[in-house]
Scaffold this motif. Structure first.
Motif, mmCIF file in Angstrom:
data_model
loop_
_atom_site.group_PDB
_atom_site.id
_atom_site.type_symbol
_atom_site.label_atom_id
_atom_site.label_comp_id
_atom_site.label_asym_id
_atom_site.label_seq_id
_atom_site.Cartn_x
_atom_site.Cartn_y
_atom_site.Cartn_z
ATOM 1 N N ARG A 21 11.474 -7.268 -4.888
ATOM 2 C CA ARG A 21 10.455 -6.643 -5.741
ATOM 3 C C ARG A 21 9.053 -6.787 -5.140
ATOM 4 O O ARG A 21 8.224 -5.882 -5.249
ATOM 5 C CB ARG A 21 10.492 -7.280 -7.127
ATOM 6 N N ALA A 22 8.802 -7.926 -4.507
ATOM 7 C CA ALA A 22 7.475 -8.171 -3.930
ATOM 8 C C ALA A 22 7.168 -7.228 -2.763
ATOM 9 O O ALA A 22 6.003 -6.953 -2.468
ATOM 10 C CB ALA A 22 7.375 -9.624 -3.462
ATOM 11 N N HIS A 23 8.208 -6.712 -2.084
ATOM 12 C CA HIS A 23 8.009 -5.860 -0.905
ATOM 13 C C HIS A 23 8.123 -4.360 -1.207
ATOM 14 O O HIS A 23 7.881 -3.540 -0.308
ATOM 15 C CB HIS A 23 9.022 -6.215 0.192
ATOM 16 N N ASP A 54 13.532 -11.471 -6.184
ATOM 17 C CA ASP A 54 12.068 -11.530 -6.324
ATOM 18 C C ASP A 54 11.375 -11.055 -5.044
ATOM 19 O O ASP A 54 10.339 -10.372 -5.104
ATOM 20 C CB ASP A 54 11.631 -12.956 -6.653
ATOM 21 N N LYS A 103 2.178 -14.807 -2.758
ATOM 22 C CA LYS A 103 3.401 -14.841 -3.563
ATOM 23 C C LYS A 103 4.627 -14.793 -2.658
ATOM 24 O O LYS A 103 5.592 -15.544 -2.841
ATOM 25 C CB LYS A 103 3.416 -13.659 -4.536
ATOM 26 N N VAL A 104 4.593 -13.915 -1.652
ATOM 27 C CA VAL A 104 5.715 -13.799 -0.708
ATOM 28 C C VAL A 104 5.911 -15.110 0.048
ATOM 29 O O VAL A 104 7.049 -15.584 0.201
ATOM 30 C CB VAL A 104 5.478 -12.624 0.277
ATOM 31 N N SER A 109 -0.663 -10.917 -3.135
ATOM 32 C CA SER A 109 0.727 -10.518 -2.913
ATOM 33 C C SER A 109 1.343 -11.320 -1.772
ATOM 34 O O SER A 109 2.479 -11.781 -1.865
ATOM 35 C CB SER A 109 0.783 -9.019 -2.600
ATOM 36 N N SER A 162 12.293 -4.740 1.822
ATOM 37 C CA SER A 162 12.697 -4.784 0.413
ATOM 38 C C SER A 162 14.191 -4.491 0.268
ATOM 39 O O SER A 162 14.911 -5.193 -0.455
ATOM 40 C CB SER A 162 11.882 -3.766 -0.389
#
Length: 577
Positions: A49-51, A46, A23-24, A20, A59
């Motif tokens: 959504r990742a957070h 994006d 990705k961030v 994760s 987020s």
């Protein structure tokens, strides 16, 4: 062995976090070098959504940045996506009112015939939000909208999710037949896809329905099937749900030792997976267990743990339930001062839940008002543009006047059509209300028949009990009375019911018999009861037959009506005649 399992779990969690975080980091790198505004908007979404799962504030910040940028460049799709992402965030943290407000905005921006995938997903999110605040009617409306979209797209994943949600909505509404129908649809799609988590969820929910119907053994059977899949998958969250559900049934069945074991297993798994909401639920169940065995001190301890965790997680309903149970514990312990304080807090939370739903109504009204204002501003802007335009091209003034007259006529025609439609709708509503009133009278009359039957049967039983002790000359007289009462039971009540029924549904029998001429008199009578949407229990009370006999008759009737291998309900089928 336990330490090894825990280490594996921690390593697995750590690896997921690393993926994760990678990705961030990748998204942040792209954001720094990206120059095109529309691509920046998508990167912000994006990142939002990742957070979601681990950083609420970050987020939300990314969602708001995406929205602000989308407004700057008039990117309607990007703005709708940012609202959708923010709605997902609110739903995840159980902030259902803000979720509803922002998701309604997202759907309005997408439009009716564009971006169907996104509109379907947001309707599904909305249905879940409305379910969680107890607004089941609106939840059903939104779920069916999502269902229609997923059917149009042939999206099996979406149909599986929405079927499961529809099953839950009908379960909360107490319509267990429809609840099972939609859970079975979700299970069927999961089996076709070989999607094990979906199968486990559907089976678990099916078990919940059987529990609510009082069939605990059948519920345990479905829980066991669900739990077996979760164990095969190694899904500790799902296994925790299984243990907790089984523990509740054992507790209600007074199998207290086994209930305690299941709750302890559930608690261990939820602590291991970091499932705070699940822990709070198990604490409440353990409080109930200790109260049942009379250990009030332990019960108090677990209820307080539940309350503290529910308060931290903003689980108002669970906190309210725990305070109610804590009040009972204090009362049993004769600690009336603490009981009064706990009950006071329970009432405050109950009132806040009521105000929570009221707040939603006010927010919805505010949104409607805002829409009207936006529409008024839009219309004003359009009128100004038209005015300027017609000044510049003054040569077309006469044409403009003719055009306006035509518009006015069209508006007048439209107003007349709307008034006419409203009048017809009003008349139809009165007809429907009258029909509903007549149906209620019929049901009431049917219950009177049942009471009359019960009274007559009671009299017959008493006469038959005493006839042996009477003089020989009196026995024939009493027997004749018994025979007359039985004859009246068999004929007069039903004939009177049939007369009243035909006054309301005049052509019911004619329409039915024209298509199914082989129906017997008893089957016609059963059709009449089902046309009134009466349950098996109510029909049993009226006819004096056992529920089993009624169910057998219903099965035979389905065959005669050619419904044996369909999902069509008898009352839904008969209402069209």
């Amino acid at each position: 062995m336990k330490k090894l399992l825990l280490l594996c779990f921690l390593l697995g969690s750590a690896s997921q976090w690393i993926v994760s975080q990678n990705k961030v980091d990748s998204l942040m790198q792209q954001l720094k070098s990206e120059k095109e505004t529309n691509k920046k908007i998508q990167l912000y979404i994006d990142l939002c959504r990742a957070h979601i799962a681990h950083d609420y504030e970050t987020s939300k910040l990314y969602a708001q940045r995406a929205a602000a940028l989308a407004k700057e460049v008039d990117n309607t799709f990007g703005l709708a996506q940012s609202y959708s992402c923010e709605g997902s965030l609110y739903n995840y943290y159980q902030q259902y009112i803000p979720a509803i407000c922002i998701l309604e905005k997202a759907i309005a921006l997408y439009g009716d015939n564009q971006f169907l995938e996104e509109v379907g997903y947001d309707n599904l999110q909305l249905a879940n939000s409305y379910k969680n605040i107890g607004n089941y009617a609106t939840g059903l409306e939104r779920a069916f909208k999502a269902n229609d979209i997923y059917k149009k797209l042939n999206n099996q994943n979406g149909l599986r999710r929405v079927s499961n949600l529809l099953g839950s909505l009908y379960r909360y509404l107490g319509n267990y037949d429809k609840s099972i129908y939609y859970y079975s649809k979700s299970l069927e799609i999961s089996e076709l896809q070989d999607y094990q988590p979906g199968m486990a969820a559907a089976l678990n929910n099916w078990g919940l329905v059987h529990k609510l119907q009082g069939n605990n053994e059948l519920a345990l059977e479905y829980y066991a099937r669900s739990g077996a899949i979760e164990k095969m998958l190694g899904d500790k969250h799902g296994i925790g749900i299984y243990y907790n559900n089984v523990g509740i049934i054992h507790l209600e069945s007074n199998r207290l030792d086994s209930a305690f074991v299941y709750f302890k297993y559930a608690l261990a798994l939820r602590e291991e997976t970091g499932d705070e909401k699940g822990k709070a639920n198990v604490y409440d169940n353990l409080g109930d267990y200790y109260q049942k065995i009379g250990n009030l001190k332990k019960a108090e301890e677990y209820y307080i743990r539940c309350i503290e965790l529910a308060k931290k997680l903003h689980l108002v309903r669970l906190e309210s339930v725990a305070y109610k149970s804590l009040t009972e514990t204090y009362e049993k312990n004769e600690n009336y001062k603490a009981a009064f304080s706990a009950h006071k807090r329970f009432k405050q939370l109950s009132d806040s839940l009521f105000n929570y739903n009221k707040a939603l109504e006010y927010m919805q009204l505010e949104m409607q008002h805002q829409k009207k204002e936006d529409l008024a501003l839009s219309e004003l802007k359009t009128q100004r543009e038209r005015f300027i335009y017609f000044i510049v091209i003054g040569l077309f003034l006469i044409l403009f006047m003719v055009f306006m007259i035509m518009i006015q006529k069209q508006r007048s025609r439209s107003i007349y059509q709307k008034l006419r439609a409203a009048e017809l709708e009003k008349k139809q509503k009165k007809i429907n209300q009258a029909l509903e009133r007549k149906n209620k009278e019929l049901v009431s009359f049917s219950m009177n028949i049942a009471q009359h039957h019960e009274l007559c049967l009671s009299v017959i039983n008493k006469l038959e009990t005493t006839i042996g002790s009477l003089k020989k000359d009196n026995k024939p007289i009493i027997q004749n009375i018994i025979n007359e009462i039985k004859s009246d039971l068999n004929h007069s009540s039903w004939e009177e019911f049939e007369v009243r029924f035909l006054q309301v549904h005049q052509s019911f029998y004619d329409n039915l018999m024209s298509q199914f001429p082989s129906l017997s008199q008893n089957e016609k009578r059963l059709c009449a009861f089902l046309r009134l949407d009466m349950s098996t229990k109510e029909i049993s009370s009226i006819t004096g037959q056992t529920p089993h006999t009624i169910n057998v008759a219903r099965t035979r009737l389905r065959k005669k009506l050619n419904l044996a291998n369909t999902d069509v309900a008898l009352n839904d089928f008969l209402i069209s005649y």
